[in-house]
Each structure stands twice: as C-alpha cells, then as structure tokens.
Design an enzyme around this catalytic site. Structure first.
Site, PDB file in Angstrom:
ATOM      1  N   CYS A  84       1.092  -1.226  -0.151  1.00 19.26           N
ATOM      2  CA  CYS A  84       0.065   0.262  -0.033  1.00 19.26           C
ATOM      3  C   CYS A  84       0.991   1.109   0.188  1.00 19.26           C
ATOM      4  O   CYS A  84       0.712   2.030  -0.515  1.00 19.26           O
ATOM      5  CB  CYS A  84      -0.990  -0.107   0.906  1.00 19.26           C
ATOM      6  SG  CYS A  84       0.085   0.166   2.819  1.00 19.26           S
ATOM      7  N   ASP A  85       1.745   1.320   0.065  1.00 21.60           N
ATOM      8  CA  ASP A  85       2.782   2.151   0.745  1.00 21.60           C
ATOM      9  C   ASP A  85       3.101   2.902  -0.206  1.00 21.60           C
ATOM     10  O   ASP A  85       3.422   4.872  -1.114  1.00 21.60           O
ATOM     11  CB  ASP A  85       4.194   1.609   0.939  1.00 21.60           C
ATOM     12  CG  ASP A  85       4.231   1.700   2.449  1.00 21.60           C
ATOM     13  OD1 ASP A  85       3.299   0.746   2.643  1.00 21.60           O
ATOM     14  OD2 ASP A  85       5.127   1.268   3.574  1.00 21.60           O
ATOM     15  N   ALA A  86       3.344   2.035  -1.968  1.00 20.75           N
ATOM     16  CA  ALA A  86       3.470   2.427  -3.386  1.00 20.75           C
ATOM     17  C   ALA A  86       2.469   3.029  -3.460  1.00 20.75           C
ATOM     18  O   ALA A  86       2.762   3.857  -4.933  1.00 20.75           O
ATOM     19  CB  ALA A  86       3.645   1.143  -4.090  1.00 20.75           C
TER      20      ALA A  86
END
Length: 379
Positions: A166-168
């Site tokens: 999700c950080d991407a």
C-alpha cells in the site's frame, strides 16, 4: 472574578509558550486555536524544516538522498517552499536534484526508488526546466510500456515490479501524475490510474474502508482480534490519493471514482481518531501501541485538510478533527525543532517514543502545515 480571569490568562499564556513542546500534549486542544494562525503555522513549519536542513548539512543523510524516506520529506519541503518568501527550501531541493543529476534510484521499477520523481516534476513545472525530468521521463516511458500482468501476491520480489504494497500508492502514482502535468503527456496519468485500481482491487477492504499493507497481511489479526491495518500505511494511501486527485484533469473518467474512495476513507479515518487528536500505530487496536504516532497522523491531517480546501469534505464534521490532529502534531515538536513520535521504518504497527524521528514524518508535517496555511488564508 477578576482574579479568575487573570489566572485564566496566565494559564493560556503558559500554554502558548509550550507550543511545540511535549508538555503541550496534556492541554485541552481548544486552547490550541492560537496555533491556527498563518504566522504560527509558518513559524513551526520553519522550525521543523530548519532542524531537518541542519541535520542534512551538518551530519549528512541517514539514508541515500534518492531514497524513498528522503523523497517523502522533499514533498513537504516543496510545499513549504511554494509559500511566498520560502525560496530557500526550494533552493535546497534544487541542489539535491543537481547533485543527483536528476536520477532516480537504482531499482528502476520499484516505486520507492522513483518516489523522488514527484519533486523533480514539481520543480520542473515551477522553473520550466525540462532537464529536471529528463531521466525520470525515460523511466516513466518504460513503465508505460511494461505489461503489468503479474498477480500482486507478496512473493518473488514482486515489489520491484508492481505496486504490491500500500505504501507504493504514495510513491509511484503520484510521481507519474505530476510528470504527466509537467509534460502534458496523458500516458503517465493513464498508467498511474490503471495501476492504482489494480492495487486497490487487491489490498482495499471495502467493508473497513482501509488498505492492508500487502498480501501477507490479508488474514492477520491484532491482539484484540481485529484485522491489521497500519496507520502510516493507510496514511501513505490517503496522502497519495489526494496527490493523484490534484493532478487529474477535470474530465478524467476516474475522477468521481477517486473522490468516492477518498470520502469513504476519510470518514473511516475520522472515526478512528484518538482522544489525544492522533492516530496510533494500529488503527483497529490502538491500545496495543497506546502512544500517538506522527507520521500516520501527519499524512491524515494533510489529506483531510486538502479535502476541506477542495470542498470534498464537510467543514462542520472535519474541521474539529483537523484542529485536534494539528494540536497533536505540534505537541510532538521538540524545542529545537525535531519532530518526535515518528514510528521507525517498518511495514506494520510498532512502538513509538517521543524521541523517535524520521524524515518522512517531517515531510508529512510540512505537507499538513502547507494545507492548513492555505485553509486559514481562505477562511
């Protein structure tokens, strides 16, 4: 009565003196209205940014200058620098980019390694200098031409090729969307939106309106039996979401879909704010890590204030949440300007202390301050 009034004034004055120190954490957020003036916002942004600049200038970078950690920080520096009279912060970014020859990281197709493309593109737009996006533009062309047909299961080093965590969603689509603005090339924004929804289909929980960190977390549980939803992880998403929306043309076919996702997430995040105004490291099990965490809180406060500025959120509902969050953030700024209570690098909820700091927390803080500065200026 007169003695009582004098006592209240004295207490309020002491509260003002404590702004930015951890001692302010125990004071009623209603006394923090003095923080919500443009001069106050700018002053504390300067303190935090100058502390970070001094660290870089005197001690060097703790992480490679091109690294995602610093790249997230640069987004906040750019936001501060975009406020009139703050060119020195833009100058610092231009020097960093020049020293890096405007290159992205070595792992070309990993979103972390081209997060810095956000700042390159924004600087290129501001200064009308195409060399700032030359190398990133070539990489982006390669990204557009890739098939992106792998499943996002957390194995086989998938993060080096796809947005499988999700950080991407803060690192990758934002960089491509700003590049699209810088070049007037819709191919970059088209691939960004396509891949955003691919990641969302896999990691977004439509019942909880939150994102799992990656595929390995889909079936994990917290101590209280709830699903594991990491505060900063969802902060990355919500902050990335508003930065993508900021770049979308008015006639983009996905515009309404992005706005609906944003409003659903914003409502869920607002419901999880803790009494101290922050969000703890674990969103659904805040007592497991019962200390405020400023990187997730910073990204949430930034994204919610952005929504107020763009009239996507209701002021009556969300302004009190933003005020409490800003009070929590400023109470974590040490007298020397260091931002504390930042969770260390990781991929899940973890312990936090008042002395823990990281550059991405600084970036989130400065992004928040910049949106608050705009909001107060318009109200």
């Amino acid at each position: 009565m007169q003695a009582t009034i004098k006592k209240y004034i004295r207490i309020s004055f002491i509260a003002l003196l404590l702004v930015g120190s951890n001692a302010f954490a125990g004071i009623n957020p209603s006394l923090s209205d003095s923080l919500l003036k443009q001069n106050s916002i700018l002053n504390i942004m300067h303190r935090v940014a100058d502390w970070q600049l001094n660290q870089w200038n005197t001690k060097g970078f703790n992480h490679p200058p091109v690294d995602w950690t610093n790249a997230a920080c640069y987004t906040g520096f750019y936001a501060l620098g975009a406020i009139k009279g703050n060119d020195k912060y833009l100058d610092a970014l231009v020097k960093i980019g020049t020293d890096l020859h405007w290159q992205t990281g070595r792992n070309r197709f990993m979103a972390d390694d081209y997060c810095i493309g956000q700042t390159y593109s924004l600087l290129s737009i501001k200064y009308q200098d195409k060399k700032m996006i030359g190398p990133f533009g070539l990489l982006a062309d390669s990204i557009v031409n890739k098939r992106h047909d792998e499943p996002l299961d957390w194995k086989n080093n998938i993060a080096s090729r796809e947005w499988a965590w999700c950080d991407a969603l803060f690192m990758g689509p934002t960089a491509l969307c700003y590049l699209s603005k810088a070049t007037n090339n819709p191919a970059y924004i088209n691939i960004a939106t396509k891949l955003w929804w691919k990641t969302t289909t896999y990691l977004y929980d439509p019942t909880e309106h939150l994102y799992f960190r990656d595929g390995s977390y889909l079936n994990r549980k917290e101590k209280n039996g709830q699903k594991v939803f990491w505060s900063r992880g969802n902060g990355w998403v919500l902050a990335g979401l508003v930065r993508v929306m900021e770049s979308l043309p008015a006639n983009n076919p996905d515009k309404k879909k992005f706005e609906e996702l944003y409003q659903d997430m914003a409502a869920k995040i607002a419901s999880l704010q803790q009494p101290d105004g922050s969000w703890h490291a674990s969103l659904l099990d805040p007592t497991s890590f019962p200390v405020k965490e400023t990187s997730g809180t910073g990204f949430y406060c930034y994204a919610l204030t952005w929504g107020l500025n763009h009239k996507l959120l209701d002021k009556k509902t969300y302004w009190p949440i933003v005020k409490k969050a800003w009070a929590a953030l400023t109470s974590s700024v040490h007298p020397d300007g260091m931002l504390g209570n930042v969770q260390r690098i990781g991929d899940s909820p973890d312990m936090v202390t008042e002395n823990s700091t990281e550059v991405y927390g600084v970036g989130a803080f400065l992004l928040t301050g910049s949106e608050l500065y705009k909001y107060i200026g318009n109200h």
